[in-house]
Design an enzyme around this catalytic site. Structure first.
Site, short mmCIF file in Angstrom:
data_model
loop_
_atom_site.label_atom_id
_atom_site.label_comp_id
_atom_site.label_asym_id
_atom_site.label_seq_id
_atom_site.Cartn_x
_atom_site.Cartn_y
_atom_site.Cartn_z
N ARG A 109 -8.46 3.19 -14.29
CA ARG A 109 -8.40 3.83 -12.97
C ARG A 109 -9.09 5.19 -12.90
O ARG A 109 -9.75 5.48 -11.89
CB ARG A 109 -6.95 3.95 -12.50
CG ARG A 109 -6.27 2.60 -12.24
CD ARG A 109 -4.90 2.75 -11.62
NE ARG A 109 -4.99 3.24 -10.26
CZ ARG A 109 -4.68 4.46 -9.87
NH1 ARG A 109 -4.26 5.37 -10.75
NH2 ARG A 109 -4.79 4.82 -8.60
N CYS B 27 -16.76 4.41 -26.12
CA CYS B 27 -18.09 5.02 -26.25
C CYS B 27 -18.72 5.16 -24.87
O CYS B 27 -19.71 4.51 -24.54
CB CYS B 27 -18.95 4.16 -27.17
SG CYS B 27 -20.48 4.98 -27.67
N GLU B 28 -18.11 5.99 -24.05
CA GLU B 28 -18.55 6.28 -22.69
C GLU B 28 -18.21 7.73 -22.38
O GLU B 28 -17.05 8.14 -22.55
CB GLU B 28 -17.85 5.39 -21.66
CG GLU B 28 -18.23 3.94 -21.69
CD GLU B 28 -19.60 3.69 -21.10
OE1 GLU B 28 -20.09 4.55 -20.32
OE2 GLU B 28 -20.19 2.64 -21.42
N GLY C 277 0.79 -1.23 0.00
CA GLY C 277 0.00 0.00 0.00
C GLY C 277 0.81 1.27 0.00
O GLY C 277 0.27 2.36 0.15
N GLY D 218 3.53 -3.40 -4.62
CA GLY D 218 3.17 -3.61 -6.02
C GLY D 218 3.30 -2.31 -6.77
O GLY D 218 4.24 -2.09 -7.53
N ARG D 219 2.36 -1.40 -6.49
CA ARG D 219 2.38 -0.07 -7.10
C ARG D 219 3.72 0.62 -6.88
O ARG D 219 4.27 1.26 -7.79
CB ARG D 219 1.25 0.77 -6.50
CG ARG D 219 1.11 2.16 -7.09
CD ARG D 219 0.25 3.05 -6.19
NE ARG D 219 -0.89 2.35 -5.63
CZ ARG D 219 -2.09 2.33 -6.17
NH1 ARG D 219 -2.31 2.97 -7.30
NH2 ARG D 219 -3.08 1.67 -5.59
N TYR E 195 -1.69 -1.28 -12.36
CA TYR E 195 -3.14 -1.35 -12.59
C TYR E 195 -3.56 -0.67 -13.90
O TYR E 195 -4.71 -0.26 -14.03
CB TYR E 195 -3.90 -0.79 -11.39
CG TYR E 195 -3.44 -1.40 -10.10
CD1 TYR E 195 -3.72 -2.73 -9.82
CD2 TYR E 195 -2.66 -0.68 -9.20
CE1 TYR E 195 -3.25 -3.32 -8.66
CE2 TYR E 195 -2.18 -1.27 -8.04
CZ TYR E 195 -2.49 -2.59 -7.77
OH TYR E 195 -2.03 -3.18 -6.63
N TYR F 232 -11.64 4.93 -10.04
CA TYR F 232 -11.20 5.56 -8.79
C TYR F 232 -11.12 7.07 -8.85
O TYR F 232 -10.67 7.70 -7.89
CB TYR F 232 -9.80 5.07 -8.41
CG TYR F 232 -9.61 3.59 -8.27
CD1 TYR F 232 -10.45 2.82 -7.48
CD2 TYR F 232 -8.54 2.96 -8.90
CE1 TYR F 232 -10.25 1.47 -7.34
CE2 TYR F 232 -8.33 1.60 -8.77
CZ TYR F 232 -9.19 0.85 -7.98
OH TYR F 232 -8.98 -0.49 -7.84
N GLU G 70 4.51 -6.53 0.83
CA GLU G 70 4.02 -6.82 -0.51
C GLU G 70 3.85 -5.56 -1.35
O GLU G 70 2.73 -5.16 -1.67
CB GLU G 70 2.67 -7.55 -0.41
CG GLU G 70 2.74 -8.86 0.33
CD GLU G 70 1.38 -9.33 0.82
OE1 GLU G 70 1.29 -10.50 1.20
OE2 GLU G 70 0.42 -8.53 0.83
#
Length: 439
Positions: free
Chosen positions: A330, A361-362, A248, A292-293, A390, A334, A290
């Site tokens: 993301r 198309c959003e 994190g 990651g990011r 991600y 988010y 752990e």
């Protein structure tokens, strides 16, 4: 403009990463294109490992592979001496294909299937991070059937709320993950795990959230965990040999983000653990984390080609690119924010604010709102920074858009590690409609 790792402006005024001109990469491989700065990944891994060495404790640094998974990335992690955190049978299979040592695999997930657990037991992975009673019973049953044993950690929720987005907070009581400490679930899980001969309970796991800038939450989690470890020692004779404090650790996406050096997180965690160890006269467990990011996030850059433009006078100027939520979900998921620049004209001064729209198309497919840029032209190359975590992992085929390729760059060399999907790939698993024949 903030550059990460080996990124710089070369003599042509182009963005260069790992000694490679990104405009040349875009011309060679097309866009969208993910570019990873391998030297920066190496540096981050070294920083984490050195931080533990400086504190004089036994540790494992496990790459949280959900951030970015592929064979080459797993092989790089192994080369760097990292363990691997996987959360699905697919990630485990990728690790097997990469030739990763199974003893270094930690298998997470809140709903592992019987097939996934059997696959992991047969592979001889190093550790299961058990998330719930269903999994604990299922693992015990499978181990008994296969006459195998399994090392486990119990994932607990310490009741600590990290200051982050609701979707990436995991350490509070109301979470889909883990055994709750307050209700007594975790205590019951310890008791059950200790009673199963085929299960070896190594310790506990805690993960309080993602993109965290402060160390306070980690310290609070340690304190809450040890409150219960003391009780479990007294009541059940259990003392952990492993304490996994998760990941994190935040990175800088935009101006105003203030991540700590990785050594600061480790130092505060270890200080808190040592304080509890001394206070309660316990043995020092091996510490696992752990990241990651924080290993791959700012090592990744996505290159796009600018296409259409739309100006609404006195309102907004839109630039549309050839990717979007199909390669970076993301912002839509988010409300994540990013910075960017024109890779082919990095030194030119901004003339205004532009909003970068994706091609899906959003109406919500917006990558960046209000990005200062020079006057952007059709076919300019836009670089969006810090997309290494991600981005590709959450890439999808919405609107039947093929996923982009991925290139690793280092010391002036570029290596294609994931090919661009083709239209043929999009229909490879499709089956035609079978028309019934009328008799």
């Amino acid at each position: 403009m903030f550059f990460h790792g080996t990124s710089r402006v070369n003599g042509k005024g182009h963005l260069e990463i790992g000694g490679v001109d990104t405009v040349e990469l875009a011309n060679l491989y097309g866009t969208p294109l993910f570019v990873y700065d391998v030297a920066l990944i190496r540096e981050r891994a070294k920083d984490f490992k050195q931080a533990f060495a400086d504190e004089g404790v036994q540790a494992q640094v496990a790459y949280a592979s959900k951030a970015f998974s592929c064979i080459a990335m797993f092989q790089l992690a192994e080369e760097l001496g990292l363990s691997l955190d996987v959360v699905s049978g697919g990630e485990l299979y990728t690790a097997q294909q990469a030739g990763v040592s199974m003893e270094r695999i930690h298998f997470h997930g809140n709903n592992k299937s019987r097939a996934e657990i059997e696959m992991a037991v047969e592979a001889g992975i190093g550790c299961f991070v058990v998330d719930n009673f269903y999994e604990l019973d299922l693992l015990a049953d499978i181990c008994e059937q296969k006459r195998a044993t399994a090392n486990i950690l119990l994932r607990i929720t310490p009741g600590v709320e990290a200051h982050t987005h609701d979707y990436i907070s995991t350490g509070q009581e109301d979470s889909k993950f883990g055994f709750d400490l307050v209700s007594g679930q975790a205590t019951l899980a310890v008791k059950k795990a200790l009673a199963v001969d085929s299960i070896h309970l190594l310790g506990v796991h805690s993960h309080i959230g993602s993109q965290i800038f402060e160390t306070t939450g980690f310290v609070m989690a340690v304190e809450k965990i040890f409150e219960h470890l003391v009780t479990w020692r007294e009541d059940h004779g259990f003392e952990p040999s492993v304490l996994n404090l998760g990941g994190g650790f935040g990175i800088r996406y935009i101006e105003g983000d203030t991540p700590r050096p990785v050594g600061d997180y480790v130092k505060e965690m270890i200080r808190a653990v040592k304080q509890q160890i001394a206070e309660h006269e316990m043995s020092m467990p091996e510490i696992w984390i752990e990241p990651g990011r924080s290993l791959v996030g700012d090592a990744g850059t996505t290159l796009y080609t600018i296409g259409s433009r739309k100006e609404i006078p006195n309102v907004r100027h839109y630039l549309s690119v050839d990717g979007g939520m199909s390669d970076n979900l993301r912002p839509a998921l988010y409300q994540a924010e990013y910075e960017g620049a024109l890779a082919n004209r990095v030194n030119e001064q901004p003339v205004g604010m532009f909003s970068v729209a994706g091609k899906c198309c959003e109406s919500g497919d917006m990558l960046i709102w209000d990005l200062p840029l020079p006057e952007a032209n059709h076919e300019d190359i836009l670089a969006v920074f810090c997309t290494g975590a991600y981005g590709y992992s959450m890439a999808n085929n919405y609107n039947r858009i093929p996923r982009p390729p991925v290139v690793f760059v280092e010391d002036g060399d570029a290596q294609l590690v994931i090919q661009r999907e083709r239209y043929e790939d999009l229909v490879r698993l499709d089956m035609p409609l079978v028309k019934k024949v009328k008799v």
